[in-house]
Design a protein around this motif. Structure first.
Motif, short mmCIF file in Angstrom:
data_model
loop_
_atom_site.label_atom_id
_atom_site.label_comp_id
_atom_site.label_asym_id
_atom_site.label_seq_id
_atom_site.Cartn_x
_atom_site.Cartn_y
_atom_site.Cartn_z
N UNK A 1 0.83 -1.20 0.00
CA UNK A 1 0.00 0.00 0.00
C UNK A 1 0.87 1.26 0.00
N UNK B 1 -7.31 9.39 11.85
CA UNK B 1 -5.90 9.68 11.55
C UNK B 1 -5.01 8.75 12.37
N UNK C 1 -2.36 5.95 10.78
CA UNK C 1 -0.92 5.89 11.10
C UNK C 1 -0.56 4.57 11.76
N UNK D 1 0.08 1.79 9.45
CA UNK D 1 1.30 1.84 8.66
C UNK D 1 1.36 2.83 7.52
N UNK D 2 0.39 3.70 7.41
CA UNK D 2 0.47 4.71 6.36
C UNK D 2 1.36 5.86 6.79
N UNK D 3 2.00 6.46 5.80
CA UNK D 3 2.81 7.65 6.07
C UNK D 3 1.91 8.88 6.00
N UNK D 4 2.36 9.94 6.65
CA UNK D 4 1.59 11.19 6.62
C UNK D 4 1.30 11.62 5.19
N UNK D 5 2.28 11.42 4.32
CA UNK D 5 2.13 11.90 2.94
C UNK D 5 1.07 11.13 2.16
N UNK E 1 7.89 0.06 15.99
CA UNK E 1 8.03 0.44 14.58
C UNK E 1 8.37 1.92 14.44
N UNK F 1 8.73 6.32 9.64
CA UNK F 1 7.58 6.07 8.76
C UNK F 1 7.85 5.00 7.71
N UNK G 1 9.07 1.55 6.85
CA UNK G 1 9.46 0.26 7.41
C UNK G 1 9.44 -0.82 6.34
N UNK H 1 -0.61 -3.87 11.41
CA UNK H 1 0.09 -2.59 11.37
C UNK H 1 0.89 -2.41 10.08
N UNK H 2 0.69 -3.31 9.12
CA UNK H 2 1.13 -3.01 7.77
C UNK H 2 2.36 -3.74 7.25
N UNK I 1 -2.37 12.36 19.12
CA UNK I 1 -2.87 12.84 17.83
C UNK I 1 -3.33 14.29 17.88
#
Lengths: 483, 483
Positions: free
Chosen positions: A172, A188, A192, A195-199, B164, B170, B172, B194-195, B323
């Protein structure tokens, strides 16, 4: 139990259990009976709490009643009463007595609700209540499914893991996800955590009425496609915690279909409003979601904790969360013997469904409908009341029982900064006084007072008396500050 | 409440609440008092449960006592009694009455334990009990921290998200994680949630005594470094659910230090054993972990749900899970006013800490120590008993109150396949009979019977009578199958 003798079976005599249990019931019943007359706010500093409660590990036993008395005197009172009629802030927790006792049964019998074999009845009750919820929200009754969770945070997280697996598989890294600037922070956090990045997160601005900007959403998706990203999921709010606003669900459903996005609706706050007229209208399109978070410990009047995730196809959950080796997988379907630990993240699960089941059976859905209708109507009456006044301004009109307003005496011609100062002071004064929990939020840069009126025991008189008090505080502040 | 009249405040009269509450207490006390004489197993098919319980949404009210009676007759009995002395399988849930009532208080007062401001006392009690746990496990008392979760699954997930972030940030995509083939499935589930991709997970084989192979672990790490991966986390088990085995913690700590890996210990099952002599020895090195999962609803005798994650540095949690926008962050530290919603995934949180606190205060840690010591000793006595018999073989010796064995009459010279068949039958027969919950597990390819003896009310007589019954079933099976 005598002091200093250890109790290595951790047992009490039958007589001691009864006495202790009745005492606990007396305390809870007294609370339910008198809570409306208490003050909802309790504040304390860490230092005060340390002085009162800090202690080292207790090595030897203490008389059970002594511990209970200590807790009732020193622990329980130092909490806000979220079920108080004047607890207007955040999302109140009105709760109900039947669910409280149902939860007690679930704990007393310590029922393990992970797998069918451990408790066929717990699994069955979860299936049945889930079917009720599927029906309420117009989800497919046979194909659909769902699971009770600890709350909205975990329901959203469970939904997003499912969406990610189905739309992206294991990779992903280019996937992007869309939600409005009014979406709940738990989304949000979940994005996170998984495992998603902020971008990869697209926060879409809302319009002047706090709905996601559809044009901005479409632009963001298009831009991402051009940039080589993979738009995979849209999170709509129904309604937002700040203002109760529901994003335009029908239009979003259309976009999701066209763009092949997973359509998740975070209805943790507002989902239950579907049981009332205005809510049904506002939530039109909710059944088009792939997944829907609803929080029974909010507007279904359940005590903490019970959240819920509904999905269009129960296999989506099973195929996402089953960790058992293939050869151990049970034959399973929505008409089969569901192991709920295979439908979500928790393995050990308490019997959350029981309180939802028993309270629905005892009060009937009609009572819930009337309570929710009452809540929404009360917020609209509050709006009417405030609109008539020359001192109050509605910042966000009554929407699914939430209303945002600020003290703003027209005649005074105050600056925005002065208004912020005054409204912050009003909140602080009334909260410090303890008689109402009424805190501020920030909407479009303005500090405003926010009421969330989902407690069916809150009366228009309660609201009037709070606003009268706030008006006095506002006038005092103007005088004090010399505006 | 009369039928068909809706109750739009969801209220009961004070008298009705008392009567209902006392009835619930009577039922629970009766259960605690007589559970040891009940049968622990209850089985039912989906069809049976549907016939008994399936119904459409109840629209109108039903008398509260009628609903309660229905639940007591048709729901509660259709569950295994995980607190029964002969409930030997999975991880039993012995529970205790004080915690049951403490949970009832938490629910009755519906205390929101998310942030300090909502309940200073709930936050304080969580801080205090967390400090007790930090001390018990030798974690740094000031710098360390932790959080109560719904259970081990969420504690492990919370730990891995923290690991992580700290070890990988971010990105990984090249990170690899290590755990043994005996590690609990919730770890694999958490890693995927968690991805991480499957290809990033290294399952390290265990040795003949079910401990992770250290040489194999070192080889895997070295190989991954050469291949350009980024080894970042090692999950040790303390102990495993199958056999109670504790991985060599001191040696693993050394490897983690050398390799700069996050050292997580999943002590969901065995952590509490540190309170007993054998456990203290087996768990040597546990304090070297960066993060540690312990499950109070297992061997700290708490009712569901309460898991726990401890970390060496409380800031690790805060910096991972906060957050809120920067400007709203409170000044916070372990000596400050902690908002636990910033230390984990849930925002709304029930007051889980109260039951741990009240049961520790009432019984004293000494009672817990003696109970756990008793459990471990009982498993060792069971091992001695079985070793004396010519019909039983110990497959995994008593370890932290878990023992695995199989019916294996030496004189008969049975094949492995025959032994598997017989032991599976013994389990089925005794479980079908309902008098003991004793299921099988698979160890090194053999089907074996597994007893987890963490119930302090289980006696050696209980164990003897179950084994006598199993011996009879074994003999019957040999006769029936003509071996």
């Amino acid at each position: 139990m005598k002091k200093s003798e250890s109790n290595d079976k951790l047992e009490l005599s039958k007589a001691a259990m009864k006495e202790y249990g009745y005492k606990v019931i007396d305390l809870i019943v007294e609370h339910f009976d008198t809570q409306d007359q208490k003050t909802p706010v309790s504040q304390a500093t860490r230092k005060e709490m340390d002085n009162l409660l800090a202690e080292d590990i207790p090595m030897t036993p203490t008389d059970s009643n002594q511990v209970l008395d200590f807790v009732m005197e020193n622990v329980i009172p130092h909490s806000n009463i979220v079920s108080h009629p004047k607890s207007y802030s955040f999302v109140p927790g009105p709760s109900n007595y039947i669910s409280t006792m149902a939860d007690t049964l679930a704990t007393g019998f310590n029922i393990f609700s992970g797998g069918w074999a451990a408790s066929p009845a717990a699994a069955e009750i979860e299936i049945i209540t889930m079917n009720w919820l599927l029906k309420i929200f117009g989800f497919p009754p046979k194909k659909g499914g769902g699971i009770f969770t600890s709350g909205g945070s975990m329901a959203n997280l469970t939904a997003l893991v499912t969406a990610r697996r189905i739309k992206c598989g294991e990779d992903f890294s280019k996937a992007t996800i869309y939600l409005s600037d009014q979406a709940h922070s738990s989304n949000i956090k979940a994005i996170k955590v998984i495992g998603f990045k902020k971008e990869q997160i697209r926060i879409i601005p809302t319009d002047s009425e706090f709905k996601i900007g559809l044009n901005k959403l479409k632009n963001a998706i298009a831009k991402d496609r051009i940039a080589g990203y993979h738009p995979f999921c849209m999170i709509a709010s129904a309604g937002t915690t700040n203002t109760g606003t529901v994003d335009p669900l029908d239009e979003i459903a259309k976009i999701c279909k066209e763009e092949s996005l997973w359509f998740h609706i975070d209805g943790a706050y507002g989902g239950a409003a579907i049981l009332a007229d205005q809510g049904k209208k506002a939530l039109k399109g909710i059944k088009k979601a792939d997944s829907l978070t609803v929080d029974p410990h909010k507007w279904f009047f359940q005590p903490y904790e019970i959240g819920c995730l509904l999905v269009k196809n129960h296999n989506w959950l099973k195929n996402t969360f089953t960790e058992k080796p293939e050869y151990l997988r049970d034959v399973e379907g929505n008409t089969s013997e569901i192991n709920f630990f295979d439908h979500g993240i928790q393995l050990t699960r308490r019997f959350r469904a029981l309180k939802f089941y028993m309270s629905l059976k005892t009060f009937g859905l009609s009572s819930f409908q009337k309570a929710i209708q009452y809540n929404i109507d009360l917020a609209e009456q509050t709006e009417a009341l405030l609109r008539k006044s020359g001192e109050w301004e509605i910042v966000s009109p009554a929407t699914l029982a939430i209303i945002n307003f600020r003290y703003h005496p027209i005649a005074k011609q105050l600056t925005e900064h002065q208004l912020d100062t005054i409204n912050q002071s009003i909140s602080k004064k009334i909260t410090d006084k303890g008689e109402a929990l009424l805190v501020t939020t920030v909407l479009q840069g303005q500090i405003v007072l926010r009421m969330c009126l989902i407690n069916p025991r809150t009366t228009l008189e309660d609201v009037k008396s709070t606003i009268t008090q706030c008006t006095l505080f506002g006038q005092e502040e103007i005088q004090r500050l010399g505006y």
